[in-house]
Scaffold this active site. Structure first.
Site, PDB file in Angstrom:
ATOM      1  N   CYS A  60      31.345  33.306  30.052  1.00 18.34           N
ATOM      2  CA  CYS A  60      30.233  32.899  30.937  1.00 18.34           C
ATOM      3  C   CYS A  60      28.810  34.159  30.531  1.00 18.34           C
ATOM      4  CB  CYS A  60      30.672  33.459  32.638  1.00 18.34           C
ATOM      5  SG  CYS A  60      31.054  35.414  33.032  1.00 18.34           S
ATOM      6  N   HIS A  73      36.712  42.765  29.534  1.00 16.87           N
ATOM      7  CA  HIS A  73      37.637  43.535  29.080  1.00 16.87           C
ATOM      8  C   HIS A  73      38.591  42.524  27.583  1.00 16.87           C
ATOM      9  CE1 HIS A  73      37.594  45.470  33.234  1.00 16.87           C
ATOM     10  NE2 HIS A  73      38.079  46.304  32.634  1.00 16.87           N
ATOM     11  N   HIS A  78      36.993  48.695  41.677  1.00 12.82           N
ATOM     12  CA  HIS A  78      36.205  47.957  40.247  1.00 12.82           C
ATOM     13  C   HIS A  78      34.671  48.192  39.810  1.00 12.82           C
ATOM     14  CE1 HIS A  78      34.400  44.649  38.214  1.00 12.82           C
ATOM     15  NE2 HIS A  78      35.948  43.937  38.126  1.00 12.82           N
ATOM     16  N   GLU A 119      31.775  46.253  39.835  1.00 16.56           N
ATOM     17  CA  GLU A 119      30.709  45.787  40.094  1.00 16.56           C
ATOM     18  C   GLU A 119      30.887  46.864  41.090  1.00 16.56           C
ATOM     19  OE1 GLU A 119      31.291  41.456  39.698  1.00 16.56           O
ATOM     20  OE2 GLU A 119      30.233  41.689  41.744  1.00 16.56           O
ATOM     21  N   THR A 173      31.079  39.514  42.486  1.00 14.33           N
ATOM     22  CA  THR A 173      30.998  38.217  42.241  1.00 14.33           C
ATOM     23  C   THR A 173      32.839  37.319  41.500  1.00 14.33           C
ATOM     24  OG1 THR A 173      30.840  39.279  40.420  1.00 14.33           O
ATOM     25  CG2 THR A 173      28.516  39.078  41.405  1.00 14.33           C
ATOM     26  N   ASN A 188      39.695  38.686  36.434  1.00 10.32           N
ATOM     27  CA  ASN A 188      39.485  37.006  36.407  1.00 10.32           C
ATOM     28  C   ASN A 188      40.574  36.240  35.005  1.00 10.32           C
ATOM     29  OD1 ASN A 188      38.158  35.758  33.670  1.00 10.32           O
ATOM     30  ND2 ASN A 188      36.652  38.053  33.968  1.00 10.32           N
TER      31      ASN A 188
HETATM   32  S1  SF4 Z   1      28.401  37.298  37.639  1.00 12.02           S
HETATM   33 FE1  SF4 Z   1      30.079  37.690  36.891  1.00 12.02          FE
HETATM   34  S2  SF4 Z   1      31.175  35.686  36.159  1.00 12.02           S
HETATM   35 FE2  SF4 Z   1      29.090  35.845  36.796  1.00 12.02          FE
HETATM   36  S3  SF4 Z   1      28.231  35.088  35.619  1.00 12.02           S
HETATM   37 FE3  SF4 Z   1      27.920  37.088  35.748  1.00 12.02          FE
HETATM   38  S4  SF4 Z   1      29.439  38.260  34.779  1.00 12.02           S
HETATM   39 FE4  SF4 Z   1      29.898  36.384  34.465  1.00 12.02          FE
END
Ligand code: SF4
Length: 577
Positions: free
Chosen positions: A12, A41, A123, A125, A161, A219
């Site tokens: 992404c 990961h 996690h 994040e 996210t 994911n």
């Molecule tokens: S929020 Fe997470 S999944 Fe979305 S673009 Fe950023 S790193 Fe990638």
């Protein structure tokens, strides 16, 4: 077997940015280079970082030196400060979409809002997001946990996210019904949303879904789960080595998707392996044909025949009587140089085209002999065209041989020491070399000087080969970046390279037709506009996902030069007296 790769498969935006920052860090930032926790990961990418000397810093020491990259998930603000205080230079690779959530939390926390984060407590994040909320954060991962929360005077609700969309929709409905004064924010990344929606649609169209990505990647696991829920056979693999041929080789349609931390070069490897499966089962003519095409592409014989065809077309454009020597020189020179290029570029092929790398490793001696023999015979054939042709080809061969050599001693401390080190040089030099052997050499030796028609036909052939080579560079962009190569797409970015290629191809179409219209080249110029037009169609098909990087695409692109030869033959037959 028809293979479809999901448009959303692979890195992404946030992961791609973080990986590129990491790969660019050695040489740009102070060594040693660390990532604070594993950057993504994916074990293959992490192994690659380790090879490049980028290691993982799991805990912040009291004192340190070098550079630390903050990963896409982000970190609590106090961790960033502690890294700086310890003496590290910090490069923040936090995804801009995660930064948006951090900002929402920070702004509201300062105004006294409580923060409800919907996500996985452990996690990274979420750990980072909690850091921005101070004492006012609670993390929930189920409706039961939500119901158990105390009532807040004012609160915001945000999601990790990569949260499950359906669950977050329930959370939002719960908030609207129970605490309408809570502010909810849509913070699920649309990359995740689109990826999950696409795997469902993909599963409807295919017989089986392959999900590529690290087993630890949340994911990727979710994608595999959604694919399995579709009822179609779904396989989660980390690399092509895990593909089970027995389960797949009889299938008519197979879909591939990949997690946000899966690099393109691994997806390409899986695709290439799948592409080969049905041919392995086939018997007789089909299998033989497949092997023939594969071998001619791997050995560059097909590319060399294409160069001969392009030379044939250029000579007829210039109105030179067809002769074997120029086409033979073009074929032999291109064969020799492309073989040498792959023999010295096996490290890049490990990522971009592992099958080719294995082939060159296995037949290194024979292919080296072939390269030397083709180069030698090319120079001998050029001598039959005269002293000028001989001298030009000799110089070009020496240039080709010195491409990887250090021409400037290390003690001068210059970054550019080889021709290869000049950014974008490969694409330009290959195109110019083809242009010389296909148009300039036969043109000059036949006409005795540089005429305007020789120069424009040289420009036309060079531009066409430039588009072909830059397009292949686009397909290999991640592997090339890993190897530290600065190809044109790396310098310009994908989008600008596509625009440039299309512009060049449209220019080629117009140029040959206009030159024919004004009588500077033969009427063949009108018909040869078909070659850049066909290349434009292939690029368009690739952009729309109808063509995938693999043997088929390579074969079709290289066939465009054979097309120029076929068109020339037809034109000669049609205009013969
Ligand atoms: S929020 Fe997470 S999944 Fe979305 S673009 Fe950023 S790193 Fe990638």
């Amino acid at each position: 077997m028809k293979i479809e790769i999901a448009k959303t498969a692979g890195f992404c935006m946030g992961v791609r940015r973080a990986v590129e920052l990491a790969l660019d860090a050695p040489g740009r930032h102070a060594a040693p280079i660390y990532t604070y926790g594993p950057l993504i990961h994916n074990p293959q990418v992490l192994a690659l970082f380790a090879e490049k000397g980028i290691t993982v810093l799991n805990a912040i020491p009291e004192r340190g030196s070098g550079t630390v990259l903050i990963r896409a998930h982000g970190v609590p603000p106090e961790d960033k400060q502690r890294l700086k205080d310890a003496g590290f230079r910090v490069v923040d690779a936090t995804c801009p979409r995660v930064i948006r959530v951090q900002t929402i939390i920070r702004v509201h926390a300062r105004k006294g809002f409580a923060t409800i984060i919907v996500g996985d407590r452990d996690h990274p994040e979420v750990v980072g997001l909690v850091g921005y909320a101070g004492d006012s954060a609670v993390v929930v991962s189920s409706m039961a946990e939500l119901d158990a929360l105390p009532a807040f005077d004012k609160a915001i609700i945000v999601a990790q996210t990569t949260q499950n969309m359906r669950f977050y929709d329930q959370v939002k409905a719960w908030a609207a019904a129970t605490f309408p004064h809570y502010k909810t924010f849509d913070t699920i990344c649309d990359s995740t949303e689109k990826r999950q929606a696409e795997v469902k649609q993909l599963a409807d169209r295919v017989d089986s879904v392959i999900v590529v990505g690290g087993r630890q990647s949340g994911n990727t696991q979710r994608l595999a789960q959604i694919a399995a829920e579709s009822g179609k056979p779904a396989y989660h693999v980390e690399t092509e080595a895990e593909l089970d041929a027995c389960c797949l080789d009889h299938l008519g349609r197979v879909g591939i998707t990949a997690g946000a931390s899966t690099p393109n070069w691994i997806i390409k490897r899986v695709y290439r392996e799948l592409e080969r499966l049905p041919a392995r089962k086939q018997a007789g003519v089909v299998r033989l044909f497949f092997r023939l095409i594969q071998t001619s592409l791997l050995t560059n014989v097909y590319v060399a025949v294409g160069a001969g065809c392009l030379c044939f077309a250029c000579t007829r454009l210039l109105g030179i009587a067809p002769a074997g020597a120029p086409a033979a020189v073009a074929m032999l020179y291109v064969l020799s140089m492309h073989l040498l290029n792959h023999l010295t570029g096996m490290a890049e092929d490990q990522y971009n085209d592992p099958e080719r790398a294995r082939f060159y490793e296995r037949y290194r001696f024979l292919l080296s002999l072939l390269a030397i023999a083709a180069g030698g015979f090319g120079i001998i054939s050029a001598s039959a065209m005269g002293g000028v042709a001989f001298a030009m080809l000799l110089v070009m061969s020496l240039l080709g041989l010195s491409y990887n050599l250090n021409l400037i001693p290390e003690r001068f401390g210059m970054r550019v020491r080889r021709l290869k080190d000049i950014p974008g040089s490969k694409t330009i030099l290959i195109a110019a070399a083809w242009g010389v052997v296909a148009a300039l050499l036969p043109g000059i030796t036949s006409k005795g000087t540089f005429t305007l028609s020789v120069i424009v036909v040289f420009a036309w052939a060079t531009a066409l080969v430039f588009a072909r080579t830059a397009f292949f560079d686009l397909l290999d962009v991640q592997g090339d970046r890993i190897m530290g190569k600065e190809t044109l797409p790396i310098l310009l970015g994908d989008r600008r390279t596509f625009v440039l290629l299309k512009g060049i191809l449209v220019g080629c179409m117009v140029l040959s037709a206009v030159l024919a219209a004004v009588g500077l080249v033969s009427g063949l110029g009108f018909l040869l506009s078909l070659c850049p037009a066909a290349m434009l169609m292939l690029i368009g098909a690739y952009e729309k996902g109808h063509m995938l990087p693999g043997m088929r695409l390579e074969f079709l692109v290289e066939s465009l030069f054979l097309l120029s030869g076929a068109i020339t033959l037809l034109w000669m037959a049609a205009t013969a007296p």
